[in-house]
Design a protein around this motif. Structure first.
Motif, short mmCIF file in Angstrom:
data_model
loop_
_atom_site.label_atom_id
_atom_site.label_comp_id
_atom_site.label_asym_id
_atom_site.label_seq_id
_atom_site.Cartn_x
_atom_site.Cartn_y
_atom_site.Cartn_z
N ARG A 142 0.83 -1.21 0.00
CA ARG A 142 0.00 0.00 0.00
C ARG A 142 0.86 1.26 0.00
NH1 ARG A 142 -5.00 -0.16 -0.18
NH2 ARG A 142 -6.09 -2.13 0.16
N ARG A 143 2.13 1.07 0.40
CA ARG A 143 2.97 2.24 0.59
C ARG A 143 4.43 1.80 0.48
NH1 ARG A 143 2.48 7.36 2.43
NH2 ARG A 143 0.23 7.19 2.30
N ILE A 144 5.23 2.60 -0.18
CA ILE A 144 6.68 2.38 -0.18
C ILE A 144 7.32 3.73 0.14
CG2 ILE A 144 8.70 1.78 -1.57
CD1 ILE A 144 6.90 -0.07 -3.21
N GLU A 145 8.15 3.74 1.18
CA GLU A 145 8.66 5.01 1.72
C GLU A 145 7.44 5.92 2.00
OE1 GLU A 145 12.03 6.54 -0.48
OE2 GLU A 145 12.87 4.54 -0.77
N ASP A 146 7.48 7.16 1.51
CA ASP A 146 6.33 8.05 1.80
C ASP A 146 5.35 8.11 0.63
OD1 ASP A 146 8.07 9.27 0.10
OD2 ASP A 146 7.83 11.28 0.96
N VAL A 147 5.39 7.10 -0.21
CA VAL A 147 4.60 7.14 -1.43
C VAL A 147 3.48 6.10 -1.41
CG1 VAL A 147 4.69 6.67 -3.92
CG2 VAL A 147 6.42 8.12 -2.85
N GLU A 148 2.28 6.54 -1.73
CA GLU A 148 1.15 5.62 -1.82
C GLU A 148 1.26 4.83 -3.13
OE1 GLU A 148 -3.76 5.82 -1.98
OE2 GLU A 148 -2.59 7.66 -1.76
N VAL A 149 0.99 3.54 -3.05
CA VAL A 149 1.05 2.68 -4.24
C VAL A 149 -0.36 2.19 -4.55
CG1 VAL A 149 1.98 0.57 -5.25
CG2 VAL A 149 3.39 1.93 -3.67
N ILE A 150 -0.78 2.42 -5.78
CA ILE A 150 -2.13 2.01 -6.17
C ILE A 150 -2.01 0.98 -7.30
CG2 ILE A 150 -4.37 2.80 -7.02
CD1 ILE A 150 -3.39 5.64 -5.91
N VAL A 151 -2.66 -0.16 -7.13
CA VAL A 151 -2.62 -1.23 -8.14
C VAL A 151 -4.05 -1.49 -8.60
CG1 VAL A 151 -1.97 -3.63 -8.61
CG2 VAL A 151 -0.64 -2.28 -6.97
N ARG A 152 -4.26 -1.45 -9.90
CA ARG A 152 -5.62 -1.66 -10.43
C ARG A 152 -5.58 -2.70 -11.55
NH1 ARG A 152 -7.10 0.79 -6.69
NH2 ARG A 152 -8.33 2.71 -6.55
N PRO A 153 -6.44 -3.69 -11.52
CA PRO A 153 -6.44 -4.71 -12.56
C PRO A 153 -6.88 -4.16 -13.91
CG PRO A 153 -8.28 -5.04 -11.04
CD PRO A 153 -7.46 -3.93 -10.49
N GLY A 154 -6.41 -4.82 -14.97
CA GLY A 154 -6.85 -4.48 -16.32
C GLY A 154 -7.36 -5.73 -17.00
N ILE A 155 -7.12 -5.84 -18.29
CA ILE A 155 -7.55 -7.02 -19.05
C ILE A 155 -6.37 -7.99 -19.17
CG2 ILE A 155 -8.51 -7.82 -21.27
CD1 ILE A 155 -10.38 -5.94 -19.76
N GLU A 156 -6.62 -9.28 -18.93
CA GLU A 156 -5.60 -10.33 -19.01
C GLU A 156 -4.36 -9.97 -18.19
OE1 GLU A 156 -5.19 -10.86 -23.24
OE2 GLU A 156 -6.99 -12.09 -23.39
N ILE A 195 11.85 3.54 -5.68
CA ILE A 195 10.53 3.05 -5.25
C ILE A 195 9.97 2.06 -6.26
CG2 ILE A 195 8.13 3.78 -4.86
CD1 ILE A 195 9.35 6.37 -3.63
N ALA A 196 10.14 2.35 -7.54
CA ALA A 196 9.66 1.44 -8.59
C ALA A 196 10.36 0.08 -8.47
CB ALA A 196 9.88 2.05 -9.97
N ASN A 197 11.68 0.11 -8.28
CA ASN A 197 12.42 -1.15 -8.13
C ASN A 197 11.96 -1.93 -6.90
OD1 ASN A 197 14.16 -1.16 -10.43
ND2 ASN A 197 15.32 0.51 -9.50
N GLU A 198 11.72 -1.20 -5.82
CA GLU A 198 11.27 -1.85 -4.59
C GLU A 198 9.88 -2.47 -4.81
OE1 GLU A 198 12.53 -2.77 -1.95
OE2 GLU A 198 10.89 -3.05 -0.51
N PHE A 199 9.05 -1.76 -5.56
CA PHE A 199 7.71 -2.30 -5.87
C PHE A 199 7.85 -3.62 -6.64
CE2 PHE A 199 4.25 -2.73 -8.99
CZ PHE A 199 3.17 -2.87 -8.12
N ILE A 200 8.69 -3.63 -7.64
CA ILE A 200 8.90 -4.83 -8.45
C ILE A 200 9.42 -5.99 -7.58
CG2 ILE A 200 10.28 -5.82 -10.34
CD1 ILE A 200 10.24 -2.96 -11.60
N LEU A 210 1.95 5.59 -8.62
CA LEU A 210 2.67 6.06 -7.44
C LEU A 210 2.16 7.47 -7.14
CD1 LEU A 210 6.32 4.91 -8.27
CD2 LEU A 210 4.50 3.65 -7.08
N ARG A 211 1.75 7.68 -5.91
CA ARG A 211 1.17 8.99 -5.56
C ARG A 211 1.91 9.54 -4.34
NH1 ARG A 211 -5.18 9.18 -5.35
NH2 ARG A 211 -4.80 9.42 -7.60
N GLY A 212 2.52 10.68 -4.50
CA GLY A 212 3.24 11.28 -3.39
C GLY A 212 3.99 12.50 -3.88
N PRO A 213 4.62 13.23 -2.99
CA PRO A 213 5.29 14.48 -3.39
C PRO A 213 6.57 14.21 -4.18
CG PRO A 213 5.66 14.03 -1.05
CD PRO A 213 4.75 12.95 -1.54
N GLY A 214 6.85 15.06 -5.12
CA GLY A 214 8.15 15.09 -5.79
C GLY A 214 8.50 13.88 -6.63
#
Lengths: 401, 401
Positions: free
Chosen positions: B142-156, B200-205, B163-167
């Motif tokens: 849900r969060r990495i460091e001070d950044v909110e992480v939002i995951v939404r399904p798509g097709i297949e 943050i992207a690498n940590e998410f992966i 990523l939502r947060g400052p800067g």
């Protein structure tokens, strides 16, 4: 674009006649526009033997004032080269604006004892009363600091003020508060270089107030639209032309003068304009020939009058213009003034170019908006016209080897 | 150009309806396009009473995606104002993108024990299986460091990560190696300001890999097309409009939202869209009314279906749109989707503008590609459309005096 054409232009003996029918284009009423519903055997015959097109004065959708519309016809970019309100107003009364002059549109106004503007137009004081007041102001105020002050009457409450001297700037605010009931604004400089000009403008306003204090209505002045004459390279420099202007109205003579045309004495009717053209036929290689009347009919929303004028133009002018046998004859407008809108519009303007090198469409083609829209020249910007006219006059060198 | 129009736009009560038939234009089969071979008595009658033209969505020859095609229709330069892939993907699933959000198109993928990507699309895992995986990722991350992480399904295999947060910055590389058999890339910052976002992207992966380790197919994720929502001045700011969007598909609502339109609840059929327009008729001075269906038929290469839909549109929609009596009614497309090509194309799109101030061509004119190509509006860029619509709505001041 401008640079390319300039680098290719050269002088020869061929002559171009640019006829500008002010406010030419219209909008259909019962299916036909003013042009399309007029009986114009001569123009229609000429159209069938010419290349036709349409021109956007500025950009598609943009309605131009007379200033930008003509600047574009003369081959300049009207968005880059903006002629300010004050300069246009001065040109409009026939004042000889010089480089460095700062021009204002000015209003005679009524101010109350609390220093608030009661009427920004001094109850639209009649010209018979306002003109002597302007003359009085001119007599009393001839110079402020090292700057010459020129005051010229206009119509009703309107007049023109010109500051002439070294180092003046038009980066100053207006004094007009734009709403009655508010005090006039102090003229403020927008940058440091304009400080002196602002000070002089404020001093002018103060002295006018003193001078007019006893007047019942016109006891104050408002300065609007300060504008410096922009530096404009002449048509001679850019296109190697020796251009002349034939126009009955001062505004158009003024615009022509801005781009370096010689202003011919042309009287104020078609007949006198045509006589001037005949008289000076051999002295210039480019003539700007301006007819104002259609625009006025359009502005008045008078569809029938516009038709009537078109038919009259067709009968009285077209064959006589053709008889002068210019190498290139162009008939177009500066902008459309549809009677249905009662004012200038954004509609592209009919364009006709006649020369030995055009691509006539022949047949029963008429000189109307929609026929021109199907024309071989397509729909282009007015600022491109000069290039086409020079080309038809064989006045452009080949580009590249 | 944009600046000029902005400086001239003003508010009035006239109303504009812009109808966008997605994928409108086509290519002839046996001599006639989808439009030209459809029975459309209403559209053809309207065309005979309107100004016609064609529009290049971006440049002649350039096939646009939906993003640039709509951005241009809304009056923005689609080359300057680029809406990134990640943002378009997020808009496409109806996600409410906010300024500062960094959006990614993401893939569920298969990685082997040596850390190489075996299948970049996780064997095109069905949505029924992929959506729960996305929900699981969202629940755990849900969060990495001070950044909110939002995951939404798509097709297949497709999903969206925000990523939502400052800067945050979108100046980072993708992790997708683009070829199976290679290891995923580390997300690298393109400049110093993007260092934290890349981390943050690498940590998410990494955390996704941990979470999905036991999955047989979808045991890894790839991040693609990182994009920040660009700053876009709204249509309200630029054109003094109060615009609303009626569209059944989330992507188009998203694009409309980017330029500040109010998104009306419009259901997902023509009928519900039309009902929304009727219901809100008096609340806005500009409506963007989007119909998706033609585009789908074109994408499927289904010429007959596209024809059928055109005839159905003609019967069910056109007169009811006319009956709403907008001051300006425009019918056009965002781009062509010829059935023959089975996808978007570069062909210019038919354009129809109906108002009291248009120049109808009359006669037996039809609303087809080639009839529009002979139209009085000529062939222009889609980004110029808004200027023309504002002009026909009398919403532009005169330029210059």
């Amino acid at each position: 674009m401008g640079d390319l054409v300039e680098s290719l232009a050269f002088k020869n003996n061929r002559q171009i006649l640019l006829v500008v029918l002010d406010g030419l284009g219209g909008v259909p009423r019962n299916g036909k526009t003013e042009l399309e519903s007029s009986w114009m055997p001569n123009l229609n015959r000429l159209a069938a033997n010419s290349s036709l097109g349409l021109m956007h004065p500025v950009e598609p959708g943009v309605t131009p004032g007379s200033g930008p519309a003509h600047i574009a016809l003369f081959g300049y970019d009207p968005v880059e080269l903006r002629v300010g309100r004050g300069v246009l107003e001065a040109l409009g009364i026939g004042f000889d604006v010089r480089p460095g002059d700062v021009c204002f549109r000015a209003n005679l106004a009524t101010i109350d004892s609390a220093g608030r503007v009661r009427d920004r137009r001094a109850a639209r004081i009649p010209t018979a009363q306002s003109a002597p007041l302007c003359e009085r102001l001119q007599a009393k105020i001839r110079r402020i600091e090292d700057v010459e002050v020129i005051v010229r009457p206009g119509i009703e409450h309107r007049f023109v003020v010109v500051l002439r001297g070294p180092g003046l700037s038009d980066a100053i605010c207006e004094s007009d508060p734009l709403h009655d009931g508010e005090p006039p604004l102090e003229v403020k400089p927008a940058d440091i270089d304009a400080t002196r000009t602002a000070r002089i403008a404020n001093e002018f306003i103060r002295r006018c107030g003193e001078e007019l204090a006893a007047e019942p209505q016109a006891n104050y002045v408002l300065l609007r639209g300060p504008a410096l004459l922009p530096h404009i390279p002449s048509m001679a420099e850019r296109f190697r032309l020796n251009p002349a202007c034939i126009a009955a109205y001062p505004m158009y003579r003024g615009l022509a003068k801005l781009v370096g045309m010689r202003i011919l004495d042309a009287g104020d009717t078609w007949e006198t304009e045509l006589a001037a053209l005949q008289r000076h036929r051999d002295e210039h290689d480019f003539f700007f020939f301006h007819i104002k009347d259609l625009d006025k009919a359009g502005e008045n929303g008078d569809f029938e009058r516009k038709q009537e004028l078109l038919e009259q133009l067709d009968e009285e002018l077209v064959t006589r213009l053709e008889a002068l046998k210019f190498d290139v004859l162009c008939i177009t407008g500066d902008h459309s003034t549809p009677a249905l809108l009662g004012g200038h519009s954004w509609h592209p303007v009919p364009l006709l170019i006649h020369s030995s090198y055009c691509w006539p469409q022949g047949g029963a083609l008429e000189f109307g908006e929609r026929a021109c829209g199907r024309g071989i020249l397509g729909t282009r910007r007015s600022r491109e016209l000069m290039t086409l006219l020079l080309a038809h006059g064989l006045k452009l060198k080949k580009f590249g080897a």
